[in-house]
Enzyme design. Structure first.
Site, PDB file in Angstrom:
ATOM      1  N   GLU A  14      27.921 -17.504  16.164  1.00 37.40           N
ATOM      2  CA  GLU A  14      28.565 -18.957  16.745  1.00 37.40           C
ATOM      3  C   GLU A  14      29.662 -19.014  15.975  1.00 37.40           C
ATOM      4  O   GLU A  14      29.582 -19.521  14.948  1.00 37.40           O
ATOM      5  CB  GLU A  14      27.614 -20.105  16.626  1.00 37.40           C
ATOM      6  CG  GLU A  14      26.016 -19.743  17.296  1.00 37.40           C
ATOM      7  CD  GLU A  14      26.189 -19.748  18.574  1.00 37.40           C
ATOM      8  OE1 GLU A  14      27.179 -19.981  19.478  1.00 37.40           O
ATOM      9  OE2 GLU A  14      25.189 -19.467  19.211  1.00 37.40           O
TER      10      GLU A  14
ATOM     11  N   CYS B 298      33.594 -27.737  14.765  1.00 36.21           N
ATOM     12  CA  CYS B 298      33.979 -26.543  15.569  1.00 36.21           C
ATOM     13  C   CYS B 298      34.465 -26.906  16.917  1.00 36.21           C
ATOM     14  O   CYS B 298      34.929 -26.351  17.628  1.00 36.21           O
ATOM     15  CB  CYS B 298      32.829 -25.403  15.736  1.00 36.21           C
ATOM     16  SG  CYS B 298      31.367 -26.259  16.323  1.00 36.21           S
TER      17      CYS B 298
HETATM   18  P1  NDP Z   1      32.678 -19.816   6.832  1.00 34.51           P
HETATM   19  O1  NDP Z   1      32.753 -18.663   7.686  1.00 34.51           O
HETATM   20  O2  NDP Z   1      33.520 -19.777   5.559  1.00 34.51           O
HETATM   21  O3  NDP Z   1      31.300 -19.533   5.937  1.00 34.51           O
HETATM   22  C1  NDP Z   1      30.165 -19.770   6.758  1.00 34.51           C
HETATM   23  C2  NDP Z   1      28.710 -19.203   6.068  1.00 34.51           C
HETATM   24  O4  NDP Z   1      29.169 -17.670   5.789  1.00 34.51           O
HETATM   25  C3  NDP Z   1      28.571 -19.867   4.560  1.00 34.51           C
HETATM   26  O5  NDP Z   1      27.440 -19.870   4.417  1.00 34.51           O
HETATM   27  C4  NDP Z   1      29.391 -18.849   3.866  1.00 34.51           C
HETATM   28  O6  NDP Z   1      28.902 -18.771   2.309  1.00 34.51           O
HETATM   29  C5  NDP Z   1      28.960 -17.430   4.490  1.00 34.51           C
HETATM   30  N1  NDP Z   1      29.695 -16.381   3.941  1.00 34.51           N
HETATM   31  C6  NDP Z   1      30.947 -16.326   3.729  1.00 34.51           C
HETATM   32  N2  NDP Z   1      31.258 -14.806   3.399  1.00 34.51           N
HETATM   33  C7  NDP Z   1      30.034 -14.098   3.652  1.00 34.51           C
HETATM   34  C8  NDP Z   1      29.813 -12.807   3.430  1.00 34.51           C
HETATM   35  N3  NDP Z   1      30.833 -11.750   3.390  1.00 34.51           N
HETATM   36  N4  NDP Z   1      28.700 -12.375   3.836  1.00 34.51           N
HETATM   37  C9  NDP Z   1      27.804 -13.405   4.304  1.00 34.51           C
HETATM   38  N5  NDP Z   1      27.896 -14.641   4.179  1.00 34.51           N
HETATM   39  C10 NDP Z   1      29.068 -14.835   4.146  1.00 34.51           C
HETATM   40  O7  NDP Z   1      32.677 -21.138   7.633  1.00 34.51           O
HETATM   41  P2  NDP Z   1      32.571 -22.584   7.022  1.00 34.51           P
HETATM   42  O8  NDP Z   1      31.247 -22.751   6.166  1.00 34.51           O
HETATM   43  O9  NDP Z   1      33.954 -23.087   6.450  1.00 34.51           O
HETATM   44  O10 NDP Z   1      32.358 -23.303   8.597  1.00 34.51           O
HETATM   45  C11 NDP Z   1      33.685 -23.478   9.202  1.00 34.51           C
HETATM   46  C12 NDP Z   1      33.676 -22.796  10.301  1.00 34.51           C
HETATM   47  O11 NDP Z   1      32.338 -22.728  11.057  1.00 34.51           O
HETATM   48  C13 NDP Z   1      34.855 -22.802  11.499  1.00 34.51           C
HETATM   49  O12 NDP Z   1      35.344 -21.879  11.710  1.00 34.51           O
HETATM   50  C14 NDP Z   1      33.952 -23.473  12.573  1.00 34.51           C
HETATM   51  O13 NDP Z   1      34.613 -23.623  13.826  1.00 34.51           O
HETATM   52  C15 NDP Z   1      32.612 -22.850  12.487  1.00 34.51           C
HETATM   53  N6  NDP Z   1      31.707 -23.460  13.182  1.00 34.51           N
HETATM   54  C16 NDP Z   1      31.264 -23.165  14.559  1.00 34.51           C
HETATM   55  C17 NDP Z   1      30.309 -23.700  15.113  1.00 34.51           C
HETATM   56  C18 NDP Z   1      29.801 -23.056  16.354  1.00 34.51           C
HETATM   57  O14 NDP Z   1      28.734 -23.491  16.983  1.00 34.51           O
HETATM   58  N7  NDP Z   1      30.409 -22.211  17.257  1.00 34.51           N
HETATM   59  C19 NDP Z   1      29.686 -24.945  14.727  1.00 34.51           C
HETATM   60  C20 NDP Z   1      30.076 -25.239  13.320  1.00 34.51           C
HETATM   61  C21 NDP Z   1      31.031 -24.465  12.762  1.00 34.51           C
HETATM   62  P3  NDP Z   1      29.517 -19.350   1.036  1.00 34.51           P
HETATM   63  O15 NDP Z   1      29.713 -21.059   1.411  1.00 34.51           O
HETATM   64  O16 NDP Z   1      28.711 -19.292  -0.012  1.00 34.51           O
HETATM   65  O17 NDP Z   1      31.120 -18.743   1.158  1.00 34.51           O
END
Ligand code: NDP
Length: 552
Positions: free
Chosen positions: A287, A321
């Site tokens: 997502e 999002c």
């Molecule tokens: P990120 O993509 O930065 O992070 C999401 C998660 O992935 C965090 O838990 C992060 O951990 C983890 N992560 C990062 N790198 C890795 C890796 N290499 N391997 C495994 N896990 C990893 O997103 P944000 O938290 O900034 O959220 C915002 C984004 O989410 C926006 O693009 C938004 O549109 C999207 N979103 C989509 C939704 C949907 O339903 N389509 C709903 C809500 C948000 P850590 O924080 O420790 O880096």
């Protein structure tokens, strides 16, 4: 709350009781900040050698909690625990799994004020958005439990195949995959951990949850609601630590059988590729981001349009999002709409999101705060005008947190990259078009397809639904142009670069994503007049066979 059902659609005028409960919970929490919390693996709290402090974006002097900086060893430990717990959990009758998931959802509801208060402090959401995230999580879990029940655990009889001399029973059974990984983002840390986790658990998978580092505390509190429901050890595991190390180790572990990631497009796509490292394909539900348009026709009710657009552009500081990040307006109503948008933004109250009158809190962290400044510079350089905002907030309490102004941009050419790039900040671009066909072309000309909103006549509305490329669509909605979906009413999921499964959370087809189908065909000799038709048949055939054998 007697007689009141909280959703994002009706959170604007909650009963007084909600405010009282929330205020009490904030005061209590604020008096007890800074406690240390473990990870939760195999039914036990687990502590890492390294810790990190979780600061509030409202006031970075506030240390909300001390959390564990887990590493690859913790990732592997959690997956091992989940693997060990899977056989017994998957064989637990689905009715019992439904019961436990419902119990966990009820635990969430019991703690709603405390959880909402922690959410506001950690994410910077206003109080009603915070309570909404918590209630939505319970509702997502109830929904998956109900889907399981309404479908009889997805054990369904199929037709009988026409066999001669035999009877068959054919049963389609959906069965869990195994160990399910849930990686969630910071903006809806409760619902986007709890929705997938509830579905995975009720389906019979065991789960490892990894929250965003910025929201590790609130997800730990979610893990407690599961723990207190009494899931057997190892069925639910919770680890914290950087995505780039611990998160990457989870993704690379070949013992994971399925995964749900909610987050940014770039991280999700990298994960998708890294996850393809096993000798066969495993399910992965992605997502991802959005670049959601609100289209306003010359026939729109402009008051409703302006209200819905401001709510969706700037709820949670534009970090949804589903945020309305693009507004595309037909020329004859452009000036009138823009004037209304400005008036509504000027009336928004910015401040501490735990306070009752505040609509607007901080963005999540220093990096988002810096991005906000950089994007505005880029917009200004490209000739964009700031109808509202364009700066960070300074002075007094604003100097302690990451506060930015709600920013509407006009006059940025449609060809500029920021019409297509997800900024994930309180910056929304507004553009003028000559007709609705032009608006639709611009609306669909993005990599994403998450949500979309429309304001116009009934006839135009059907045209909008038929042509827009998005998974969640709304027409004429003042409660939110593109935001505010609720399980059971507006199942949530995206098309194109916004989502991989094509099935929306909180809808009829979601929990099935967490199970694979097994068809069970069981054949028995048919009975004719109470006797086995096959025996009769064999007797008839057998002597002939003997004769045939002698001849040889
Ligand atoms: P990120 O993509 O930065 O992070 C999401 C998660 O992935 C965090 O838990 C992060 O951990 C983890 N992560 C990062 N790198 C890795 C890796 N290499 N391997 C495994 N896990 C990893 O997103 P944000 O938290 O900034 O959220 C915002 C984004 O989410 C926006 O693009 C938004 O549109 C999207 N979103 C989509 C939704 C949907 O339903 N389509 C709903 C809500 C948000 P850590 O924080 O420790 O880096």
């Amino acid at each position: 709350m007697a007689g009141f059902k909280l959703t994002y659609g009706n959170m604007f005028n909650p009963p007084e009781e909600m405010h009282k409960g929330f205020d009490k919970a904030v005061a209590k929490l604020k008096a007890n900040l800074g406690r240390e919390y473990g990870m939760f693996i195999d039914g036990k709290d687990v502590f890492a050698d390294t810790k990190f402090e979780d600061h509030s974006p409202v006031n970075t002097d506030w240390v909300l909690a001390v959390m564990q900086k887990g590493d690859a060893s913790h990732a592997n430990m959690a997956i091992e625990a989940a693997r060990k717990a899977f056989p017994a959990w998957s064989r637990t009758p689905w009715q019992k799994r439904v019961q436990l998931v419902r119990k966990a959802a009820a635990n969430i509801e019991k703690r709603i004020f405390e959880l909402g208060a922690a959410m506001a402090l950690e994410v910077g959401k206003n109080r009603m958005e915070s309570l909404g995230d918590v209630q939505e999580t319970a509702d997502l879990m109830y929904w998956s439990a109900t889907m399981m029940e309404e479908n009889n655990g997805f054990i369904k009889p199929m037709g009988k195949d026409p066999l001669t001399g035999y009877d068959s029973t054919n049963t389609s059974v959906l069965r869990p995959y195994g160990v399910w990984l849930v990686v969630s983002p910071f903006n809806f840390p409760f619902a986007l951990t709890g929705g997938p986790t509830g579905a995975a658990l009720v389906a019979g998978n065991t789960v490892v949850m990894k929250p965003a580092t910025d929201t590790a505390w609130i997800v730990r509190l979610y893990a407690e609601c599961l723990r207190d429901a009494g899931f057997p050890p190892g069925v639910v595991n919770f680890v914290t630590g950087p995505g780039s190390t611990l998160g990457q180790a989870l993704v690379e572990n070949k013992d994971v059988d399925g995964m749900t990631f909610t987050g940014s497009f770039d991280v999700g796509m990298k994960m998708y590729r890294d996850y393809a490292n096993r000798n066969y394909i495993r399910p992965i539900i992605l997502e991802l981001g959005g670049k959601n348009p609100a289209i306003v026709s010359r026939n729109a009710n402009l008051e409703d349009a302006a209200t819905g657009i401001v709510r969706s552009a700037f709820g949670l500081q534009g970090q949804k999002c589903s945020a309305a990040s693009r507004v595309i307006v037909e020329e004859p109503v452009y000036d009138a709409l823009v004037a209304k948008l400005k008036a509504k933004v000027d009336a928004l109250v910015i401040g501490d999101p735990t306070e009752r009158g505040t609509y607007w809190g901080p963005v999540i962290n220093q990096s988002s705060y810096n991005d906000f400044k950089n994007f505005n510079e880029e917009i200004s350089d490209a000739g964009g005008q700031f109808l509202t905002g364009g700066h960070v907030k300074t002075g007094g309490m604003f100097d302690k947190g990451y506060f930015c102004e709600p920013t509407f941009v006009t006059d940025l050419p449609f060809s500029h990259r920021l019409w297509q790039y997800e900024m994930f900040l309180p910056i929304t671009t507004i553009g003028k078009v000559g007709n609705l066909d032009e608006a639709m072309k611009i609306a669909n000309n993005v990599n994403y397809g998450l949500t979309a909103g429309f304001y116009g006549s009934a006839k135009e509305t059907q045209w909008f639904f038929d042509n827009i490329e998005a998974g969640v669509t709304y027409a004429n909605r003042p409660q939110g142009a593109t935001t505010g979906a609720w399980p059971g009413f507006q199942p949530f999921g995206g098309w194109k670069g916004s989502g991989s499964s094509g099935k929306n959370g909180g809808g009829y087809y979601y929990v099935q994503l967490y199970m694979h189908e097994q068809i069970q065909t069981n054949v028995k000799p048919a009975k004719v007049n109470g006797k086995s038709a096959v025996k009769k048949l064999v007797k008839k055939i057998a002597p002939k066979k003997k004769v045939a054998a002698k001849r040889k």
